[in-house]
Design a protein around this motif. Structure first.
Motif, mmCIF file in Angstrom:
data_model
loop_
_atom_site.group_PDB
_atom_site.id
_atom_site.type_symbol
_atom_site.label_atom_id
_atom_site.label_comp_id
_atom_site.label_asym_id
_atom_site.label_seq_id
_atom_site.Cartn_x
_atom_site.Cartn_y
_atom_site.Cartn_z
ATOM 1 N N GLY A 122 0.758 -1.085 0.022
ATOM 2 C CA GLY A 122 -0.036 -0.032 -0.026
ATOM 3 C C GLY A 122 0.720 1.394 -0.069
ATOM 4 N N GLU A 125 -0.571 4.134 -1.914
ATOM 5 C CA GLU A 125 -1.794 4.801 -1.445
ATOM 6 C C GLU A 125 -1.548 5.852 -0.372
ATOM 7 O OE1 GLU A 125 -4.625 4.097 -2.886
ATOM 8 O OE2 GLU A 125 -3.652 2.374 -3.979
ATOM 9 N N LEU A 156 -4.373 -0.983 5.306
ATOM 10 C CA LEU A 156 -3.879 -1.204 3.940
ATOM 11 C C LEU A 156 -3.063 -2.338 3.963
ATOM 12 C CD1 LEU A 156 -3.858 2.080 2.054
ATOM 13 C CD2 LEU A 156 -5.689 0.643 2.368
ATOM 14 N N ASN A 175 -5.465 3.998 5.641
ATOM 15 C CA ASN A 175 -6.058 4.704 4.663
ATOM 16 C C ASN A 175 -6.331 6.202 5.269
ATOM 17 O OD1 ASN A 175 -8.284 4.140 6.481
ATOM 18 N ND2 ASN A 175 -9.689 4.315 4.883
#
Length: 219
Positions: A122, A125, A156, A175
């Motif tokens: 992740g 992100e 994530l 997130n």
């Protein structure tokens, strides 16, 4: 993600190639290792250092000696974590991918591997990072995830590592940038917070340094 999905196409070498050709290709593709292939069968990884040790750079690659490490390869269906293990264990910049019959398919480069790992973790992100520290016996992924979900935070990725003292570090990629409420909840459940990182914190630090600079200039 399997090894076959990470394949890059680069030139292959043959025993009849000269060392100078191998060095030129390595320089062109920014690699220090290239695969030697004969009749579509993988033979070995040719190292830049091996070629530099030749008495004459025009010597043919067939004169090189190959040990077990230089014959390292990965099966096409192996997971990328197995590729990561081999890259680390043998200090590779390229990892040949082969079939069960040792047919050469291509190589995995460090760049491809890092890009794939970034997707799994992740890293691409947006979101903050939180690290917990605990005894291995206290680790419960279900509880850690439940606490995150109770704060409307999605994990994530979750990674763990044991430090030299035997403590377990649990790295959570979330997130959310704002993690104060999540941190407070973990602390309420007696979790030790090792560190927190978020883009929001970085922006605050930049603003603080800027304000200090402006105050200094105006003195």
């Amino acid at each position: 993600m399997t090894a076959r999905e990470l394949i890059s196409t680069v030139p292959i070498l043959q025993p009849s190639d000269a060392g100078t050709k191998a060095l030129r290709l390595m320089n062109e593709y920014h690699l220090t290792q290239l695969p030697m292939v004969v009749d579509n069968k993988y033979v070995a990884l040719v190292e830049e250092d091996q070629i530099m040790d030749l008495e004459e750079p025009e010597q043919l690659l067939e004169s090189l000696q190959y040990n077990g490490a230089s014959r390292t390869a990965i099966q096409e269906g192996a997971h990328l974590f197995e590729a990561l293990k081999l890259f680390h264990e043998f200090k590779l910049c390229a990892l040949p991918v082969v079939t069960k019959e040792n047919e050469y398919l291509g190589i995995i480069t460090k760049d491809n591997l890092l890009a794939a790992l970034a997707q799994y973790n992740g890293a691409k992100e947006a979101g903050g990072i939180l690290a917990l520290e605990m005894d291995p016996r206290d680790y419960s992924l279900s509880e850690i995830a439940r606490i995150a979900e109770s704060n409307d935070v999605i994990l994530l990725s979750v990674n763990t590592i044991t430090d030299p003292s035997g403590k377990l570090e649990v790295l959570l990629k979330t997130n959310r940038q704002e993690l104060h409420s999540l941190v407070a909840t973990y602390e309420r459940f007696n979790y030790t917070i090792k560190y927190i990182y978020s883009e929001e914190q970085e922006e605050d630090l930049v603003k603080k340094n800027y304000d200090l600079l402006m105050n200094y200039i105006s003195m």
